[in-house]
Design a protein around this motif. Structure first.
Motif, PDB file in Angstrom:
ATOM      1  N   GLY A  65       0.867  -1.159  -0.073  1.00  0.00           N
ATOM      2  CA  GLY A  65      -0.287  -0.107  -0.111  1.00  0.00           C
ATOM      3  C   GLY A  65       0.843   1.191   0.040  1.00  0.00           C
ATOM      4  N   ARG A  66       1.813   1.322   0.922  1.00  0.00           N
ATOM      5  CA  ARG A  66       2.681   2.459   0.919  1.00  0.00           C
ATOM      6  C   ARG A  66       3.461   2.902  -0.254  1.00  0.00           C
ATOM      7  N   GLU A  67       3.864   1.895  -0.904  1.00  0.00           N
ATOM      8  CA  GLU A  67       4.960   1.815  -2.214  1.00  0.00           C
ATOM      9  C   GLU A  67       4.016   2.389  -3.279  1.00  0.00           C
ATOM     10  N   THR A  68       2.887   1.851  -3.351  1.00  0.00           N
ATOM     11  CA  THR A  68       1.908   2.301  -4.545  1.00  0.00           C
ATOM     12  C   THR A  68       0.903   3.408  -4.467  1.00  0.00           C
ATOM     13  N   GLN A  69       0.823   3.613  -3.168  1.00  0.00           N
ATOM     14  CA  GLN A  69      -0.383   4.863  -2.772  1.00  0.00           C
ATOM     15  C   GLN A  69      -1.612   4.275  -3.399  1.00  0.00           C
ATOM     16  N   LYS A  70      -1.883   3.046  -3.388  1.00  0.00           N
ATOM     17  CA  LYS A  70      -3.304   2.558  -4.133  1.00  0.00           C
ATOM     18  C   LYS A  70      -3.961   1.515  -3.321  1.00  0.00           C
ATOM     19  N   PHE A  76      -1.495  -3.681  -7.264  1.00  0.00           N
ATOM     20  CA  PHE A  76      -0.786  -4.845  -8.077  1.00  0.00           C
ATOM     21  C   PHE A  76      -0.627  -4.171  -9.449  1.00  0.00           C
ATOM     22  N   LYS A  77      -1.426  -3.456 -10.166  1.00  0.00           N
ATOM     23  CA  LYS A  77      -1.359  -3.050 -11.505  1.00  0.00           C
ATOM     24  C   LYS A  77      -0.006  -1.869 -11.282  1.00  0.00           C
ATOM     25  N   ALA A  78       0.029  -1.191 -10.288  1.00  0.00           N
ATOM     26  CA  ALA A  78       1.123  -0.168 -10.115  1.00  0.00           C
ATOM     27  C   ALA A  78       2.615  -1.003 -10.242  1.00  0.00           C
ATOM     28  N   ILE A  79       2.555  -2.081  -9.650  1.00  0.00           N
ATOM     29  CA  ILE A  79       3.999  -2.831  -9.507  1.00  0.00           C
ATOM     30  C   ILE A  79       3.895  -3.728 -10.848  1.00  0.00           C
ATOM     31  N   HIS A  80       3.011  -4.432 -11.160  1.00  0.00           N
ATOM     32  CA  HIS A  80       3.154  -5.342 -12.339  1.00  0.00           C
ATOM     33  C   HIS A  80       2.501  -4.922 -13.758  1.00  0.00           C
ATOM     34  N   GLY A  81       2.142  -3.921 -13.625  1.00  0.00           N
ATOM     35  CA  GLY A  81       1.485  -3.484 -14.982  1.00  0.00           C
ATOM     36  C   GLY A  81       0.036  -3.818 -15.152  1.00  0.00           C
ATOM     37  N   ASP A  82      -0.326  -2.566 -15.932  1.00  0.00           N
ATOM     38  CA  ASP A  82      -1.999  -2.683 -15.879  1.00  0.00           C
ATOM     39  C   ASP A  82      -2.558  -3.994 -16.294  1.00  0.00           C
ATOM     40  N   ASN A  83      -1.974  -4.819 -17.237  1.00  0.00           N
ATOM     41  CA  ASN A  83      -2.608  -6.054 -17.846  1.00  0.00           C
ATOM     42  C   ASN A  83      -2.094  -7.407 -16.997  1.00  0.00           C
ATOM     43  N   SER A  84      -1.346  -7.021 -15.845  1.00  0.00           N
ATOM     44  CA  SER A  84      -0.970  -8.081 -15.219  1.00  0.00           C
ATOM     45  C   SER A  84      -2.129  -8.836 -14.431  1.00  0.00           C
ATOM     46  N   ASN A  85      -2.388 -10.140 -14.410  1.00  0.00           N
ATOM     47  CA  ASN A  85      -3.207 -11.027 -13.856  1.00  0.00           C
ATOM     48  C   ASN A  85      -3.180 -10.973 -12.231  1.00  0.00           C
ATOM     49  N   TRP A  86      -2.260 -10.304 -11.761  1.00  0.00           N
ATOM     50  CA  TRP A  86      -2.207 -10.059 -10.374  1.00  0.00           C
ATOM     51  C   TRP A  86      -3.161  -9.026  -9.954  1.00  0.00           C
ATOM     52  N   LYS A  87      -3.808  -8.163 -10.746  1.00  0.00           N
ATOM     53  CA  LYS A  87      -4.643  -7.402 -10.258  1.00  0.00           C
ATOM     54  C   LYS A  87      -5.858  -8.156  -9.803  1.00  0.00           C
ATOM     55  N   TYR A  88      -6.141  -9.362 -10.152  1.00  0.00           N
ATOM     56  CA  TYR A  88      -7.070 -10.070  -9.783  1.00  0.00           C
ATOM     57  C   TYR A  88      -7.175 -10.632  -8.343  1.00  0.00           C
ATOM     58  N   ILE A 399      -0.509 -13.020  -1.946  1.00  0.00           N
ATOM     59  CA  ILE A 399       0.544 -11.624  -1.389  1.00  0.00           C
ATOM     60  C   ILE A 399       1.979 -12.226  -1.235  1.00  0.00           C
ATOM     61  N   ALA A 400       1.967 -13.373  -0.395  1.00  0.00           N
ATOM     62  CA  ALA A 400       3.415 -13.899  -0.223  1.00  0.00           C
ATOM     63  C   ALA A 400       4.079 -14.356  -1.348  1.00  0.00           C
ATOM     64  N   ILE A 401       3.533 -14.987  -2.268  1.00  0.00           N
ATOM     65  CA  ILE A 401       3.993 -15.393  -3.648  1.00  0.00           C
ATOM     66  C   ILE A 401       4.656 -14.137  -4.245  1.00  0.00           C
ATOM     67  N   PHE A 402       3.578 -13.116  -4.323  1.00  0.00           N
ATOM     68  CA  PHE A 402       4.015 -11.757  -5.259  1.00  0.00           C
ATOM     69  C   PHE A 402       5.048 -11.181  -4.582  1.00  0.00           C
ATOM     70  N   ALA A 403       5.215 -10.883  -3.172  1.00  0.00           N
ATOM     71  CA  ALA A 403       6.477 -10.304  -2.614  1.00  0.00           C
ATOM     72  C   ALA A 403       7.696 -11.261  -2.715  1.00  0.00           C
ATOM     73  N   SER A 411      13.725  -6.786  -3.434  1.00  0.00           N
ATOM     74  CA  SER A 411      13.046  -5.572  -3.634  1.00  0.00           C
ATOM     75  C   SER A 411      12.168  -5.326  -2.253  1.00  0.00           C
ATOM     76  N   THR A 412      11.534  -6.256  -1.938  1.00  0.00           N
ATOM     77  CA  THR A 412      10.375  -6.297  -0.799  1.00  0.00           C
ATOM     78  C   THR A 412      11.284  -5.758   0.433  1.00  0.00           C
ATOM     79  N   VAL A 413      12.408  -6.503   0.473  1.00  0.00           N
ATOM     80  CA  VAL A 413      13.244  -5.866   1.880  1.00  0.00           C
ATOM     81  C   VAL A 413      13.676  -4.648   1.768  1.00  0.00           C
TER      82      VAL A 413
END
Ligand code: PFF
Length: 463
Positions: A65-70, A76-88, A399-403, A411-413
């Motif tokens: 949340g803090r990184e993306t302000q979203k 998820f879109k901010a970090i991995h792109g608008d078309n990323s499935n992570w937004k789901y 969330i764990a897999i993503f981070a 990058s997370t740390v």
């Protein structure tokens, strides 16, 4: 574009996040789950789940949340792109916020109702918990009663959210959390002074290992997610109102610490009363609404203690309820550029409607059940099961897999350390050490996903 609102201080954030974490889960769920599953033996497993899985994921959620302000979808879109499935995964969180609030606000409504009944002195006329249980069932058989109190509870949440991050969420938590602590303190002192209170303490703190089996882990892990408000982006959303130089690691400690201590204190407040009256401690979900009202009312000063207890429950439910709805509201504000007012009205109305079948589960729709794990589940039960046992752990898994893998643990740390110039994971200046970075990495990359996965397999009977 209007600037994103932020918390006015770090304390404001900690109180709001602790307000989200400390909720019905601590007071309505935790004591009976612990009671039914081996007391201190359960507590031990639960603490491991909080420390090894809950705390790292809490850090990561706030960080995203803090990184993306979203909101969760935007994050998820901010970090991995608008078309990323992570937004789901974010969308799953928005869906979970509907599901949770649909049953949560029913229990919130009961809490409001019981606070008023306590003020009216109703509980003094109950000779025992059986009669109190009949009263509860009778009240719930009236759909207007359930829906009416649900509406009152819901409107209070909407009112707070409409007032914004600082003026609503933060202000409410800053006022209500200290009140909650004071009330809890009074209830604990009262409980400890009762005759036979040591039996209650023993029940909570002496372990019964024979009650521990694989499903205890499932429960403990599911509850760790629920109680820390993890897996659906609530902490991500709250984190998105932090600024870059705010320290996440220490804040996470504080939140997890407050949440755990408050759950244990609630257990003390409840079990001392139950045992000193010679009652069955493993009365299940009815513990709070059937067993406690008459037992509290019969104590010296019982009128005031019964009132305080239900006020405590209501406060806990309100400060969590706002964080649940805020997930969906922030989604509409960020992604569809709605005003806060419009977003709150629309999401509020939708979630309110979604809660109606849960409200009717105790009357008109009580026969509409589906079998899950050999039991007949009403809409209310399904919403609770779906959220606590499936959606939140699933969200936590992704969330764990993503981070750990997608964003990468380095990058997370690195991002985690940004706001933590001197205070770090496992206390000051520790996350900076390579050992604690390794531990953090192991927890996020391996332990969390593997344990959550195993819990799923077990849950569906596949292992
Ligand atoms: N943590 C809250 C409780 O213990 O009652 C429930 C909760 C709030 C769950 C917010 C999930 C959430 F996003």
């Amino acid at each position: 574009m209007t600037k994103r609102e932020q918390w006015s201080s770090k304390t404001g954030f900690i109180l709001a996040a602790a307000g989200s974490a400390v909720g019905l889960g601590n007071i309505w769920k935790f004591p009976y789950i612990a009671g039914e599953n081996g007391g201190a033996a359960f507590l031990f497993i639960y603490l491991i789940c909080i420390l090894a899985i809950g705390l790292p994921i809490l850090n990561v959620e706030i960080l995203l949340g803090r990184e993306t302000q979203k909101n969760p979808v935007g994050a998820f879109k901010a970090i991995h792109g608008d078309n990323s499935n992570w937004k789901y995964v974010g969308a799953l969180g928005v869906f979970a916020s509907f599901t949770i609030l649909s049953f949560y606000s029913i229990v919130g409504g009961w809490s409001v109702a019981y606070t008023i009944e306590a003020l009216k002195g109703t509980f003094a006329s109950f000779p025992n918990p059986e009669v109190a249980g009949e009263f509860f069932n009778l009240k719930n058989s009236n759909p207007y009663w359930v829906l009416g109190y649900h509406t009152i509870f819901f409107l209070s949440i909407i009112g707070i959210i409409l007032s914004g991050v600082k003026g609503g969420l933060e202000k409410a938590s800053k006022f209500l959390m200290p009140v909650l602590l004071l009330i809890l303190f009074a209830l604990v002192v009262n409980g400890l002074m009762l005759p036979d209170s040591d039996k209650g303490m023993e029940f909570l703190f002496s372990p019964d290992w024979s009650k521990i089996n694989p499903s205890t882990f499932l429960l403990a892990l599911g509850h760790a997610f629920f109680t820390l408000s993890l897996g659906m982006g609530a902490m991500m959303t709250y984190g998105s109102y932090l600024s870059d130089n705010d320290d996440i690691v220490n804040a996470s400690y504080m939140v997890a610490f407050l949440d755990t201590v408050i759950a244990i204190l609630a257990g003390v407040a409840i079990f001392t009363v139950v045992f000193s009256s010679g009652y069955d401690p493993t009365a299940g979900p009815g513990l709070v609404f059937h067993v406690l009202p008459p037992l509290l009312a019969q104590l010296p000063g019982g009128y005031i203690f019964a009132f305080l207890f239900f006020l405590l429950l209501t406060i806990a439910a309100v400060t969590s309820g706002i964080s649940i709805l805020e997930v969906s509201v922030s989604y509409l504000v960020d992604e569809l550029k709605f005003s806060r007012k419009k977003a709150t009205m629309i999401m509020g109305a939708l979630v309110y409607l979604a809660a109606i079948p849960c409200a009717l589960s105790f009357n008109l729709l009580s026969d509409a059940t589906i079998p899950i794990q050999g039991k007949a589940f009403t809409f209310f039960d399904v919403a609770d099961f779906l959220a606590s046992n499936i959606l939140l752990p699933l969200g936590g898994f992704f969330i764990a897999i993503f981070a750990g893998y997608v964003w990468s643990i380095d990058s997370t740390v690195k991002a985690l350390l940004k706001g933590n110039s001197e205070s770090l994971y496992f206390g000051n200046s520790i996350l900076n050490s390579s050992t604690s970075k390794t531990i953090f990495g192991l927890l996020i990359k391996y332990l969390s996903p593997v344990l959550i996965f195993l819990v799923f397999l077990y849950q569906f009977g596949w292992i």
